[in-house]
Write an enzyme that holds these catalytic residues in place. Structure first.
Site, mmCIF file in Angstrom:
data_model
loop_
_atom_site.group_PDB
_atom_site.id
_atom_site.type_symbol
_atom_site.label_atom_id
_atom_site.label_comp_id
_atom_site.label_asym_id
_atom_site.label_seq_id
_atom_site.Cartn_x
_atom_site.Cartn_y
_atom_site.Cartn_z
ATOM 1 N N GLU A 13 -8.779 -8.298 3.126
ATOM 2 C CA GLU A 13 -8.072 -7.079 2.756
ATOM 3 C C GLU A 13 -7.164 -6.678 3.906
ATOM 4 O O GLU A 13 -7.597 -6.617 5.059
ATOM 5 C CB GLU A 13 -9.016 -5.924 2.427
ATOM 6 C CG GLU A 13 -8.240 -4.673 2.019
ATOM 7 C CD GLU A 13 -9.089 -3.529 1.502
ATOM 8 O OE1 GLU A 13 -8.496 -2.515 1.079
ATOM 9 O OE2 GLU A 13 -10.333 -3.637 1.512
ATOM 10 N N GLU B 40 -7.640 -3.083 9.469
ATOM 11 C CA GLU B 40 -7.113 -1.721 9.485
ATOM 12 C C GLU B 40 -6.712 -1.393 10.915
ATOM 13 O O GLU B 40 -7.556 -1.384 11.813
ATOM 14 C CB GLU B 40 -8.166 -0.725 8.978
ATOM 15 C CG GLU B 40 -7.764 0.734 9.100
ATOM 16 C CD GLU B 40 -6.413 1.042 8.440
ATOM 17 O OE1 GLU B 40 -5.549 1.621 9.134
ATOM 18 O OE2 GLU B 40 -6.217 0.674 7.267
ATOM 19 N N ASP C 294 -3.446 -5.399 13.796
ATOM 20 C CA ASP C 294 -2.363 -5.675 12.856
ATOM 21 C C ASP C 294 -2.620 -7.048 12.239
ATOM 22 O O ASP C 294 -2.638 -8.060 12.952
ATOM 23 C CB ASP C 294 -1.028 -5.648 13.604
ATOM 24 C CG ASP C 294 0.168 -5.810 12.680
ATOM 25 O OD1 ASP C 294 0.021 -6.356 11.568
ATOM 26 O OD2 ASP C 294 1.278 -5.412 13.083
ATOM 27 N N ASP D 207 1.847 1.260 3.270
ATOM 28 C CA ASP D 207 2.846 2.265 3.628
ATOM 29 C C ASP D 207 4.192 1.871 3.011
ATOM 30 O O ASP D 207 4.664 0.749 3.213
ATOM 31 C CB ASP D 207 2.976 2.344 5.158
ATOM 32 C CG ASP D 207 3.748 3.567 5.618
ATOM 33 O OD1 ASP D 207 4.758 3.911 4.970
ATOM 34 O OD2 ASP D 207 3.350 4.171 6.623
ATOM 35 N N LYS E 103 12.205 5.250 4.893
ATOM 36 C CA LYS E 103 13.537 5.112 5.459
ATOM 37 C C LYS E 103 14.013 3.663 5.369
ATOM 38 O O LYS E 103 13.278 2.743 5.708
ATOM 39 C CB LYS E 103 13.544 5.572 6.918
ATOM 40 C CG LYS E 103 13.259 7.059 7.103
ATOM 41 C CD LYS E 103 13.326 7.468 8.563
ATOM 42 C CE LYS E 103 13.075 8.959 8.726
ATOM 43 N NZ LYS E 103 13.125 9.387 10.153
ATOM 44 N N ASP F 199 1.460 3.138 -5.367
ATOM 45 C CA ASP F 199 1.842 4.285 -6.187
ATOM 46 C C ASP F 199 3.352 4.484 -6.199
ATOM 47 O O ASP F 199 3.835 5.471 -6.746
ATOM 48 C CB ASP F 199 1.139 5.560 -5.701
ATOM 49 C CG ASP F 199 1.414 5.861 -4.233
ATOM 50 O OD1 ASP F 199 1.727 4.917 -3.481
ATOM 51 O OD2 ASP F 199 1.310 7.034 -3.833
#
Length: 206
Positions: free
Chosen positions: A37, A62, A89, A112, A116, A148
């Site tokens: 994951e 994470e 990372d 994320d 921008k 989403d």
């Protein structure tokens, strides 16, 4: 969910230092499917998935230390033997600790969106990393993606399909909700509120 406090002990740093894949059978103490994951966030998906699938060896990345350490701690309290959390990372470590064809599945939950335009290059699903993930998956392995943000979802589908992943429902088509899937903490909120979630389930050709 309130943000967890920062626990003192780092998690997964021994993997960050490796230059070659570890012996995952020895690490977990059993053999079985190995799944990854990327960006486990608050850990809702990782913890419930591991609870439901004790035969799966699950490695969750994470980069936010609070969440990584809290997820590992909660997993240990739940007695989960099949979860390892790495505070790093994934793009820097995944290439070194997973061999070609070693993964059964890759999970990406609500990355994320980097609103921008100048930050688009920071998005986790870039062509080079998509090709690397395809290589690390075994033939028939799946890539499970949820977001989403519709346009980011379409962009990720396009990048993954261009890299060689196959979308069983057709190019650029999102997958419907499957009640058998394990929702993340965020997805549970969206399901309760009726807000849309855009899902992709792609596979590596056999």
């Amino acid at each position: 969910m309130a943000r967890p406090r920062l626990l003192p002990d780092p998690v997964g740093l021994k993997f960050v230092k490796l230059e070659a894949p570890p012996d995952w059978d020895a690490e977990f103490g059993f053999s079985g499917p190995l799944e990854l994951e990327i960006g486990s966030g608050a850990g809702g998906h990782a913890l419930e998935y591991c609870r439901r699938n004790p035969h799966v060896r699950y490695v969750a990345f994470e980069w936010r230390k609070k969440y990584a350490r809290d997820t590992q701690s909660r997993g240990e309290k739940l007695g989960l033997k099949n979860l390892r959390v790495i505070e790093a990372d994934a793009r820097a470590v995944v290439p070194r600790i997973f061999a070609s064809g070693s993964l059964s599945a890759v999970h990406l939950q609500f990355p994320d969106p980097w609103w921008k335009r100048a930050h688009f290059k920071r998005a986790i699903i870039q062509p080079e990393f998509a090709r690397l993930l395809l290589d690390r998956l075994a033939p028939g392995g799946r890539f499970d993606m949820r977001t989403d943000v519709e346009d980011r979802g379409r962009t990720m589908l396009a990048v993954l399909e261009e890299a060689g992943f196959v979308n069983p429902l057709g190019q650029g088509v999102f997958h419907p909700y499957d009640p058998e899937e394990v929702p993340s903490t965020r997805e549970r909120r969206y399901l309760q509120s009726g807000e849309p979630v855009y899902r992709g389930r792609l596979v590596k050709p056999a």
